[in-house]
Design an enzyme around this catalytic site. Sequence first.
Site, PDB file in Angstrom:
ATOM      1  N   GLU A  68      36.917  42.452   8.321  1.00 31.24           N
ATOM      2  CA  GLU A  68      37.422  43.526   8.791  1.00 31.24           C
ATOM      3  C   GLU A  68      38.712  43.557   9.365  1.00 31.24           C
ATOM      4  O   GLU A  68      38.690  42.730  10.498  1.00 31.24           O
ATOM      5  CB  GLU A  68      36.290  44.323   9.512  1.00 31.24           C
ATOM      6  CG  GLU A  68      35.271  44.750   8.929  1.00 31.24           C
ATOM      7  CD  GLU A  68      33.756  45.398   9.630  1.00 31.24           C
ATOM      8  OE1 GLU A  68      33.997  45.232  10.971  1.00 31.24           O
ATOM      9  OE2 GLU A  68      32.848  45.269   9.140  1.00 31.24           O
TER      10      GLU A  68
ATOM     11  N   GLU B  40      29.085  45.028   7.439  1.00 33.17           N
ATOM     12  CA  GLU B  40      28.643  43.568   8.066  1.00 33.17           C
ATOM     13  C   GLU B  40      27.468  42.991   6.989  1.00 33.17           C
ATOM     14  O   GLU B  40      27.790  41.837   6.943  1.00 33.17           O
ATOM     15  CB  GLU B  40      28.561  43.560   9.282  1.00 33.17           C
ATOM     16  CG  GLU B  40      29.676  43.781  10.263  1.00 33.17           C
ATOM     17  CD  GLU B  40      29.881  45.182  10.498  1.00 33.17           C
ATOM     18  OE1 GLU B  40      28.999  46.136  10.241  1.00 33.17           O
ATOM     19  OE2 GLU B  40      30.819  45.313  11.206  1.00 33.17           O
TER      20      GLU B  40
ATOM     21  N   GLN C 204      33.809  40.778  13.045  1.00 29.10           N
ATOM     22  CA  GLN C 204      34.546  41.155  14.216  1.00 29.10           C
ATOM     23  C   GLN C 204      34.146  40.858  15.810  1.00 29.10           C
ATOM     24  O   GLN C 204      34.943  40.287  16.495  1.00 29.10           O
ATOM     25  CB  GLN C 204      35.062  42.679  14.179  1.00 29.10           C
ATOM     26  CG  GLN C 204      36.423  43.044  14.599  1.00 29.10           C
ATOM     27  CD  GLN C 204      36.708  44.412  14.010  1.00 29.10           C
ATOM     28  OE1 GLN C 204      36.393  45.247  14.449  1.00 29.10           O
ATOM     29  NE2 GLN C 204      37.832  44.156  13.082  1.00 29.10           N
TER      30      GLN C 204
ATOM     31  N   HIS D 182      29.913  44.339  22.991  1.00 28.91           N
ATOM     32  CA  HIS D 182      31.014  43.468  22.389  1.00 28.91           C
ATOM     33  C   HIS D 182      30.869  41.923  23.460  1.00 28.91           C
ATOM     34  O   HIS D 182      31.721  41.098  23.076  1.00 28.91           O
ATOM     35  CB  HIS D 182      32.269  43.867  22.764  1.00 28.91           C
ATOM     36  CG  HIS D 182      32.740  44.978  21.735  1.00 28.91           C
ATOM     37  ND1 HIS D 182      31.970  46.128  21.642  1.00 28.91           N
ATOM     38  CD2 HIS D 182      33.777  44.900  20.841  1.00 28.91           C
ATOM     39  CE1 HIS D 182      32.733  46.739  20.552  1.00 28.91           C
ATOM     40  NE2 HIS D 182      33.809  45.994  20.179  1.00 28.91           N
TER      41      HIS D 182
END
Lengths: 326, 369
Positions: free
Chosen positions: A29, A60, A82, A129
């Site tokens: 991406e 994904e 990502q 993240h």
Amino acid sequence: MTNITLVEAVNQALAYEMAHDENVVVFGEDIARNGGVFRTTVGLVEKFGPRRVLDTPLAESMIGGIAIGMSAQGLKPVAEFQFMGFIYPAIDHILNQASRMRNRTRGRLSCPIVFRAPYGGGIHAPEHHSESTESIFAHIPGLRVVIPSSPARAYGLLLAAIRNPDPVVFLEPKRIYRWVKQEVLDDGNALPLDKCFVLREGSHITLITWGAMIKETLEAAEELSKKGIHAEIIDVATLKPIDYDTILQSVEKTGRCVIIHEAARHCGVGAEIAATIAEQGIFFLRAPIKRVTGYDTVMPYYKMEKCYLPSTHKITTTAQQLMEYA
Amino acid sequence: MPTHESPSIRLKTIAGFSIQYLQFMDHHGNLTQAIPNDITPETLLKLYRAMTLTRLFDTKAINLQRTGQMGTYPSCHGQEAIGAAIGLMMRKEDVFYPYYRDHATFLLRGTPMSDILTYWGGDERGSAFESQPDNQDFPICVPIADQCLHAAGGAFAFQYRNQKRVAVTTIGEGGTSQGDFYEAINLAGAWQLPVVFVVNNNQWAISTPIHAQTACKAIAQKAIAAGFEGIQVDGNDVIAMIHSMKYALDKAREGKGPTLIEAITYRICDHTTADDAKRYIPPKEFDAAFAFEPLKRLRAYLEKELGWDDTQEQAMLKELNDELQAIVKQFLERPKAAITDMFDYLYETLPEQFISQREELTAWNNIND
């Protein structure tokens, strides 16, 4: 030769291998025009064109799944997720398909894929993240799990991962993406997989770690040396399979070890290393094996992430405590 | 959006779609329209033979399971026309990404049927296709819908290399509820990949009926959301099946993108040998489905149009039973695999770290023997 960061080393390895093997395709991406959110793929689409550097739709599981179909046709897909927090929809393909295809077809089909993802905390990122869940992948038979800890090792290990005939989960320590610059010769020389790297020699204690925790571990070794304690540092680098020969040799020499990782403790890769040292090297030990790790709780959102991540001080203190055993 | 309550709001139509349905042969083997010229009597006889062998193969496989000679097995009773049409129309160089009710396709692609029994007999060598080392077809896919993405990836490789090859994948109607199915069709549309998705709509996903699976009027309409053509076909009409397969394969080969074929059929069997469909399928509905199954109507057509008779039928059955016996013999007499196979195909070269476990396995199994 110029000094480059870990991000640039990843880019350099991808560019080198794309230039030398037209079966290599890179996709994910926002990796083409945008060059990836961390800029690891910057410039690749300009060099190699949109057929080989592909922005995918935002899905994904798809990124993991198409890599399997591509690789079984002889392509060498390098699939980017990502962030590690978004790789989980693709685990079905990594675990049920990529890691088993060679075995379940008795060698007729294989999946030489690199699944890349930045992992780990410490960059004040949004929720989801910052996790370090490498042990999920290290548990899967048929896979390799590789984590570089410097620009030179990122370059050499990524080349090795792309050339490897089996699937590799390649996790990039984003906290040290731009920490140091290093001279890296763009000569296409790969580093060996399945091998640990001894980053610093010492005779008193072995510090075993990988990825971004190399930074605090190196700092801890500096601190310890000021106190007359000479630490040996092992960068595990390939977390599956693990090079126990190097680890056991070091522990035989030092008799003491601390395993450091930012992932949660329970069933972390540190547990596996500790168990193997206990099974095969217990008589080398002069002190208990210790782990300095993330806690068995959810990786906190960034206001508290520093309290979660192992600190240099905690590593230093733990090492000193072990030195107190005769 | 209803506008009658606020007549001042104007909406304009920006897109519309319709789903077409194809049938040439009704339940009784009567033509509902003229069949295309390229469909020859030889083709139909070949299909009839393959479909009949598939039926016999399924029956035998179930018996092997019931007598403890094979593990859980999913029969494709009543769905033979779909697999046969796919297998006949695909070219050798195309690649098949199956799910698990594709025995007729394997048969017509020349895959040794004893390998299929070996697979369901609990032995990975069943997916090795040892007699066909160049076979690139994927192994049977048990996790639902994964194969759709593998087909998209394979199709990308064909497109990347400018090869005139097509990826064909199959899935049940229940499987089209999976995210992977949607992700695959979405990508196939976005990248205009040479791939054909065939949905075996046999009305049941184990015990879940189609109406509980989706509010779609047709599974074929899911392709519209992905930006390409979806067609619904009478999946028990083998003529309609081969015609639609030819259309979709030609289209993909010419670089004109993907197609979804929804094949309407009925699962006149249990989901697998581990299932009991009587628990959830109303007996009346189940029995009624035998009236429109594919073999019966193709035989009726062959009798009417080609004078197929009982003597020919009996001669064919004898041949097929002999063929089947040879398949089963090959399966039952296959020597055991080496236990070390479980390590020897894990990686291209087993990392030295695992060699001691391979030795441990051998040592412990020698003791146990």
